[in-house]
Design an enzyme around this catalytic site. Structure first.
Site, PDB file in Angstrom:
ATOM      1  N   CYS A  56       1.292  -1.400  -0.179  1.00 23.17           N
ATOM      2  CA  CYS A  56      -0.040  -0.362  -0.194  1.00 23.17           C
ATOM      3  C   CYS A  56       1.038   1.411   0.148  1.00 23.17           C
ATOM      4  O   CYS A  56       1.169   1.799   1.276  1.00 23.17           O
ATOM      5  CB  CYS A  56      -0.960  -0.399   1.419  1.00 23.17           C
ATOM      6  N   CYS A  59      -0.054   3.398   2.822  1.00 21.07           N
ATOM      7  CA  CYS A  59       0.951   2.565   3.953  1.00 21.07           C
ATOM      8  C   CYS A  59       2.906   3.065   4.784  1.00 21.07           C
ATOM      9  O   CYS A  59       2.829   3.368   5.399  1.00 21.07           O
ATOM     10  CB  CYS A  59       0.184   2.021   4.301  1.00 21.07           C
TER      11      CYS A  59
END
Length: 278
Positions: A56, A59
């Site tokens: 991600c 993230c």
């Protein structure tokens, strides 16, 4: 001199190990790793938990801020942790993670979802100023320890296992996509059939069905003694019915005879009246 030369190699190796250690470069992480085995530690104390995935981008951008915030954890008396949803799909099911990254605050078993800015300063202010008190906690029905969420955990694990098998069929075995779907469809039908047979077996064992045999019609000769009074009552009723029918037939015959006699008398009286008038 020989002993000093023999000590150089172990000392050099030790220095290399110390140089390569995480704390030598300031890489020692204060972020705790949460898994399916130790997640109940979140129910005690105060926590900030991040749910992330290595692939991600959001993230990845958050990780430096999260690591810096974790350094303040001891001063703020808060535990900073993270969960890799690719490695722990059961926890993503318990918390119903639908977006990444997702951050939760936990205080003595009450979970609140953090939706503010994602910087170290904002995280620190959120804990120090107790801004979490203005957020409604997650209902006990949807808490990670509830029965509902406990049932969601194996479902998410099953979905991850199915996805892993799907990738194995396509990438390793070289099956087409429709072939992988066909395998899963057949497996679903077979598992449903086996589950249905098992449920029928369990139901039959717990609640066995009572099969009734057809009883033969009792003959009059084999009537028990208890049924003798009933038989006499029935015979008396039949006799009464026969007597009533005989009386009715006799009354009808008498009425017919009276009617015939009256008709004969009328006929005999009719001509006599005609002669008297003449």
């Amino acid at each position: 001199m020989a002993p000093s030369g023999s000590l150089r190699i172990p000392v050099a190796v030790l220095l290399l190990l110390l140089w390569g250690a995480p704390w030598a470069h300031g890489k020692w992480s204060d972020v705790r790793i949460i898994t399916d085995e130790n997640w109940r530690e979140l129910l005690e104390g105060e926590w900030m938990i991040e749910f992330y995935a290595p692939w991600c981008p959001a993230c990845q951008n958050l990780q430096p801020e999260w690591e810096s915030f974790a350094e303040w954890g001891e001063d703020l008396e808060v535990n900073v942790a993270k969960v890799d949803v690719t490695e722990q799909p059961g926890l993503s099911g318990r918390f119903i993670i639908t977006a990444l990254p997702t951050i939760y605050h936990c205080k003595d078993g009450e979970f609140r979802r953090y939706q503010g800015p994602r910087t170290k300063k904002d995280f620190i202010n959120f804990i120090s100023d107790k801004e979490w008190k203005s957020i409604e906690p997650v209902s006990s029905w949807f808490g990670p320890g509830s029965i509902l969420m406990s049932s969601m955990s194996p479902l998410f694990q099953l979905s991850m296992w199915i996805r892993t098998c799907h990738n194995y069929f396509i990438e390793d075995l070289g099956l087409p996509i429709w072939g992988s779907y066909t395998v899963f469809a057949l497996a679903t039908l077979l598992s449903g059939l086996l589950l249905g047979l098992f449920m029928i077996f369990v139901a039959d064992c717990l609640c066995p069905s009572k099969r009734r045999r057809p009883q033969p019609y009792p003959s009059r000769k084999l009537l028990p003694e208890s049924s003798q009074p009933l038989k006499k009552v029935e015979e008396e009723q039949e006799a009464d019915v026969e007597d009533v029918s005989e009386e009715e037939s006799e009354s009808k015959e008498g009425a017919n005879k009276d009617f015939a006699q009256n008709a004969v008398r009328q006929r005999s009286v009719g001509p006599s009246l005609a002669t008297d008038k003449s």
